[in-house]
Write a protein that holds these residues in place. Structure first.
Motif, PDB file in Angstrom:
ATOM      1  N   SER A   1       8.192   2.049 -10.401  1.00  7.66           N
ATOM      2  CA  SER A   1       6.925   2.238  -9.704  1.00  7.66           C
ATOM      3  C   SER A   1       6.983   1.592  -8.316  1.00  7.66           C
ATOM      4  O   SER A   1       7.810   1.969  -7.502  1.00  7.66           O
ATOM      5  CB  SER A   1       5.781   1.672 -10.553  1.00  7.66           C
ATOM      6  OG  SER A   1       4.535   2.085 -10.057  1.00  7.66           O
ATOM      7  N   SER A   2       6.136   0.596  -8.042  1.00  6.57           N
ATOM      8  CA  SER A   2       6.234  -0.096  -6.757  1.00  6.57           C
ATOM      9  C   SER A   2       7.625  -0.696  -6.577  1.00  6.57           C
ATOM     10  O   SER A   2       8.171  -0.719  -5.465  1.00  6.57           O
ATOM     11  CB  SER A   2       5.175  -1.196  -6.663  1.00  6.57           C
ATOM     12  OG  SER A   2       3.878  -0.643  -6.629  1.00  6.57           O
TER      13      SER A   2
ATOM     14  N   THR B   1       0.517   8.869 -11.056  1.00  5.46           N
ATOM     15  CA  THR B   1       0.373   7.676 -10.220  1.00  5.46           C
ATOM     16  C   THR B   1       1.283   7.719  -9.003  1.00  5.46           C
ATOM     17  O   THR B   1       0.835   7.559  -7.866  1.00  5.46           O
ATOM     18  CB  THR B   1       0.667   6.411 -11.048  1.00  5.46           C
ATOM     19  OG1 THR B   1      -0.180   6.384 -12.196  1.00  5.46           O
ATOM     20  CG2 THR B   1       0.439   5.152 -10.222  1.00  5.46           C
ATOM     21  N   THR B   2       2.560   7.909  -9.219  1.00  4.52           N
ATOM     22  CA  THR B   2       3.511   8.026  -8.110  1.00  4.52           C
ATOM     23  C   THR B   2       4.087   9.435  -8.134  1.00  4.52           C
ATOM     24  O   THR B   2       4.648   9.867  -9.136  1.00  4.52           O
ATOM     25  CB  THR B   2       4.639   6.986  -8.233  1.00  4.52           C
ATOM     26  OG1 THR B   2       5.301   7.147  -9.484  1.00  4.52           O
ATOM     27  CG2 THR B   2       4.090   5.577  -8.119  1.00  4.52           C
ATOM     28  N   ASP B   3       3.957  10.136  -7.043  1.00  2.00           N
ATOM     29  CA  ASP B   3       4.325  11.549  -6.996  1.00  2.00           C
ATOM     30  C   ASP B   3       5.836  11.728  -7.125  1.00  2.00           C
ATOM     31  O   ASP B   3       6.611  11.063  -6.431  1.00  2.00           O
ATOM     32  CB  ASP B   3       3.850  12.146  -5.670  1.00  2.00           C
ATOM     33  CG  ASP B   3       3.779  13.656  -5.709  1.00  2.00           C
ATOM     34  OD1 ASP B   3       4.850  14.287  -5.818  1.00  2.00           O
ATOM     35  OD2 ASP B   3       2.660  14.200  -5.628  1.00  2.00           O
TER      36      ASP B   3
ATOM     37  N   LYS C   1       7.513   4.638  -5.990  1.00  2.00           N
ATOM     38  CA  LYS C   1       6.366   4.778  -5.103  1.00  2.00           C
ATOM     39  C   LYS C   1       6.844   5.318  -3.753  1.00  2.00           C
ATOM     40  O   LYS C   1       8.027   5.267  -3.424  1.00  2.00           O
ATOM     41  CB  LYS C   1       5.703   3.404  -4.934  1.00  2.00           C
ATOM     42  CG  LYS C   1       4.349   3.411  -4.246  1.00  2.00           C
ATOM     43  CD  LYS C   1       3.744   2.002  -4.283  1.00  2.00           C
ATOM     44  CE  LYS C   1       2.411   1.946  -3.564  1.00  2.00           C
ATOM     45  NZ  LYS C   1       1.793   0.599  -3.651  1.00  2.00           N
ATOM     46  N   ASP C   2       5.935   5.809  -2.940  1.00  2.00           N
ATOM     47  CA  ASP C   2       6.287   6.489  -1.689  1.00  2.00           C
ATOM     48  C   ASP C   2       6.625   5.489  -0.580  1.00  2.00           C
ATOM     49  O   ASP C   2       5.941   5.401   0.440  1.00  2.00           O
ATOM     50  CB  ASP C   2       5.162   7.415  -1.240  1.00  2.00           C
ATOM     51  CG  ASP C   2       3.865   6.661  -0.901  1.00  2.00           C
ATOM     52  OD1 ASP C   2       3.678   5.544  -1.437  1.00  2.00           O
ATOM     53  OD2 ASP C   2       3.067   7.179  -0.100  1.00  2.00           O
TER      54      ASP C   2
ATOM     55  N   GLY D   1       0.810  -1.213   0.000  1.00  2.00           N
ATOM     56  CA  GLY D   1       0.000   0.000   0.000  1.00  2.00           C
ATOM     57  C   GLY D   1       0.840   1.258   0.000  1.00  2.00           C
ATOM     58  O   GLY D   1       2.068   1.235   0.100  1.00  2.00           O
ATOM     59  N   TRP D   2       0.165   2.398  -0.097  1.00  2.00           N
ATOM     60  CA  TRP D   2       0.830   3.687  -0.010  1.00  2.00           C
ATOM     61  C   TRP D   2       1.375   3.886   1.395  1.00  2.00           C
ATOM     62  O   TRP D   2       0.843   3.373   2.363  1.00  2.00           O
ATOM     63  CB  TRP D   2      -0.137   4.805  -0.368  1.00  2.00           C
ATOM     64  CG  TRP D   2      -0.738   4.674  -1.737  1.00  2.00           C
ATOM     65  CD1 TRP D   2      -2.008   4.270  -2.031  1.00  2.00           C
ATOM     66  CD2 TRP D   2      -0.088   4.916  -2.993  1.00  2.00           C
ATOM     67  NE1 TRP D   2      -2.196   4.254  -3.394  1.00  2.00           N
ATOM     68  CE2 TRP D   2      -1.036   4.646  -4.014  1.00  2.00           C
ATOM     69  CE3 TRP D   2       1.183   5.336  -3.360  1.00  2.00           C
ATOM     70  CZ2 TRP D   2      -0.748   4.787  -5.363  1.00  2.00           C
ATOM     71  CZ3 TRP D   2       1.481   5.472  -4.702  1.00  2.00           C
ATOM     72  CH2 TRP D   2       0.529   5.210  -5.692  1.00  2.00           C
ATOM     73  N   ALA D   3       2.438   4.653   1.490  1.00  4.21           N
ATOM     74  CA  ALA D   3       3.040   5.007   2.787  1.00  4.21           C
ATOM     75  C   ALA D   3       3.376   3.771   3.615  1.00  4.21           C
ATOM     76  O   ALA D   3       3.028   3.671   4.789  1.00  4.21           O
ATOM     77  CB  ALA D   3       2.117   5.951   3.561  1.00  4.21           C
TER      78      ALA D   3
ATOM     79  N   ASP E   1       7.241  10.496   3.869  1.00  8.05           N
ATOM     80  CA  ASP E   1       6.113  11.287   3.382  1.00  8.05           C
ATOM     81  C   ASP E   1       6.610  12.402   2.457  1.00  8.05           C
ATOM     82  O   ASP E   1       7.279  13.338   2.909  1.00  8.05           O
ATOM     83  CB  ASP E   1       5.369  11.887   4.585  1.00  8.05           C
ATOM     84  CG  ASP E   1       4.113  12.655   4.175  1.00  8.05           C
ATOM     85  OD1 ASP E   1       3.803  12.685   2.966  1.00  8.05           O
ATOM     86  OD2 ASP E   1       3.474  13.224   5.067  1.00  8.05           O
TER      87      ASP E   1
ATOM     88  N   THR F   1       8.706  12.169  -4.277  1.00  8.71           N
ATOM     89  CA  THR F   1       9.504  11.098  -3.670  1.00  8.71           C
ATOM     90  C   THR F   1      10.906  11.083  -4.253  1.00  8.71           C
ATOM     91  O   THR F   1      11.905  10.976  -3.533  1.00  8.71           O
ATOM     92  CB  THR F   1       8.826   9.730  -3.874  1.00  8.71           C
ATOM     93  OG1 THR F   1       7.621   9.682  -3.107  1.00  8.71           O
ATOM     94  CG2 THR F   1       9.733   8.597  -3.437  1.00  8.71           C
TER      95      THR F   1
END
Length: 544
Positions: free
Chosen positions: A270-271, A331-333, A296-297, A226-228, A301, A336
């Motif tokens: 990505s992930s 999708t992914t900021d 991905k993050d 998941g995120w974060a 944060d 990061t």
């Protein structure tokens, strides 16, 4: 101009049923003359692309007048699913590029490469009104060959922690140990088929197809995180368990003589990009270089400050990393990537690179709307990026281990530099220090303590953020000399005027002065309480 398909709902269903009706059933008398259809594919920017078909027939004499114009292909397009307005489209080729050749009982059909087995709006279909029995769709294809992918062996690995993952491994043909690329796939490739991590983009295949003599390892994760994840201890623990698995698998390949331990590379998108940063945080001494794309993050944060990124990434200042992202990735900021780059540079890394693609540049690559996330397409088509990765090596450990020259050095940073430069072995024992439990420096601290190079400040604390004094540094170097017994000329050094025999580090300071590894100043003072900076440690490590 290209044939354009843009249909939906009932119209799409009607079109599909009409198309299928044109293709005779394999049970018909005409279709019985076709014994097999083989699709020859490769992995392109948008996934699996077909470049030719081999059609085996029972009686080739029936087709002595066969020509390319006898065929028409629908559902063939370049695999890019969105137009500039962000609409799902499928622009079929107006020129199918069909070239035919016949040998023995085989019809070889070369085509303009297209996404296999078709697009979101319609599957491909090869139709012939002249020879209906030669018409076919994916359902009639009896075998799919995929260049490079077919060279990957399929297996699974169970780690000492009990975790199990399927993986694919492409081994170099060389008899000598060669580099290894560890590929971490993105969110669209999670599953259990042990295939999608190879076929959805060029992340696993580009390396050898670019001419590099390398092995490639690609595990497949069962589900996305998941995120974060940095705030999710359950998911983070599972991710770390999977990285332990991959670490053990990599070590097995090294032990078998298949992999050069100085040239192990990590690439993720990505992930997998966020995962790559986490993998390196867990094993900062494993990789010679890394390409992190559209991360991905997974670190910290991105809506906050750079400080949490600096805390998380402080062990990676010695690792060459190329961070790549589209500026406005939906999708992914990209923050990061930006904050990771800022953190590493502020920590003193000279090994980190950053590339941000503008919207205009991505548009020139025909990457629109949600496809702004596809920054791996231009990245993996850039020969400079690939060549840069394979130029990296851990053989020059000192050069890649430099601390920021003008910054004070903490005890954790010193431990990390020592573990890296001296190539300390993994520690199987745990330490009693309660203040490093959640630290990303736990591993190198355990290593230096296990080797007797450093101790805790108390029985249960290490004080990882405490800055190192010259007396403490002298003690570490003295401990090293007693363990390794280096062949250094013993000098007759003057005793420091500011270090009495009662000083707790007196004997260690005498040792380093006699070995010429540290010196007094011009007034014969050692300044034992003075804090050390990165340049002094770098100079010292270069002699160890």
């Amino acid at each position: 101009m290209r044939k354009k398909i843009n249909v939906s709902g009932v119209a799409a269903l009607t079109l599909l049923m009409t198309t299928m009706a044109l293709i005779p059933s394999p049970s018909s008398a005409e279709a019985s003359s076709v014994s097999s259809v083989v699709a020859n594919t490769y992995i392109g920017d948008a996934g699996t692309m077909v470049e030719s078909f081999d059609i085996a027939v029972d009686d080739i004499s029936k087709y002595d007048r066969l020509q390319a114009s006898d065929f028409d292909i629908t559902g063939n397009y370049n695999g890019y699913p969105l137009n500039e307005a962000g609409e799902i489209v499928q622009n079929d080729y107006t020129n199918d590029g069909i070239e035919l050749s016949i040998k023995d009982q085989m019809i070889h059909m070369k085509v303009e490469s297209f996404r296999y087995p078709g697009g979101n709006l319609a599957p491909f279909a090869v139709k012939s009104s002249t020879y209906p029995e030669l018409s076919f769709t994916k359902d009639n294809v009896t075998k799919v060959n995929t260049r490079t992918v077919d060279d990957f062996k399929s297996s699974s690995f169970t780690a000492s922690n009990g975790a199990t993952l399927p993986y694919r491994f492409k081994e170099t043909s060389s008899t000598e140990p060669q580099p290894l690329v560890v590929w971490l796939h993105g969110g669209g490739e999670f599953g259990t088929d042990n295939t999608k991590q190879l076929t959805e983009n060029r992340g696993a295949t580009v390396w050898t197809e670019s001419g590099q003599d390398t092995s490639v390892l690609a595990v497949q994760y069962p589900q996305n995180y998941g995120w974060a994840i940095y705030n999710n201890p359950v998911e983070l623990s599972q991710m770390q368990a999977y990285f332990t698995l991959q670490y053990e698998l990599i070590q097995q390949l090294v032990d078998e003589g298949k992999v050069d331990p100085q040239r192990i590379y990590l690439v993720g998108v990505s992930s997998g990009g966020g995962g790559a940063l986490r993998f390196m945080m867990q094993y900062p001494d494993l990789f010679a270089g890394s390409i992190v794309i559209a991360a991905k993050d997974a670190v910290a944060d991105y809506k906050g400050s750079v400080e949490p990124f600096k805390q998380a990434l402080q062990s990676l200042t010695n690792v060459p990393i190329w961070l790549i992202h589209a500026e406005n990735d939906p999708t992914t900021d990209s923050r990061t990537t930006k904050l990771s780059y800022q953190a590493l540079t502020e920590l003193g890394s000279t090994q980190v690179k950053e590339t941000l693609y503008s919207d205009e540049w991505m548009k020139e690559q025909h990457l629109y709307d949600k496809m702004l996330h596809w920054s791996w397409v231009p990245a993996l088509n850039n020969a400079e990026v690939i060549d840069w990765l394979f130029d990296q090596s851990r053989s020059n450990s000192v050069a890649n281990s430099k601390l920021a020259a003008d910054k004070m050095v903490t005890r954790a940073q010193l431990a990390d530099a020592l573990a890296h430069v001296l190539k300390l072995s993994e520690s199987t024992s745990t330490t009693p220090f309660v203040d490093i439990v959640s630290s990303d420096m736990t591993k190198p601290i355990q290593q230096v303590v296990a080797q007797g190079l450093m101790k805790g400040t108390t029985s249960n604390t290490f004080a990882p953020d405490e800055q190192v004094t010259r007396a403490q540094l002298a003690t570490v170097v003295s401990n090293w000399s007693k363990i390794t017994k280096p062949s250094l000329e013993v000098k007759h050094a003057k005793i420091s005027t500011d270090v009495p025999q009662q000083h707790w580090a007196y004997s260690s300071i005498v040792d380093v002065l006699q070995m010429g590894l540290m010196e007094n100043d011009t007034t014969n003072q050692f300044h034992p309480a003075q804090l050390v900076i990165g340049q002094e440690v770098n100079d010292l490590l270069s002699q160890m």
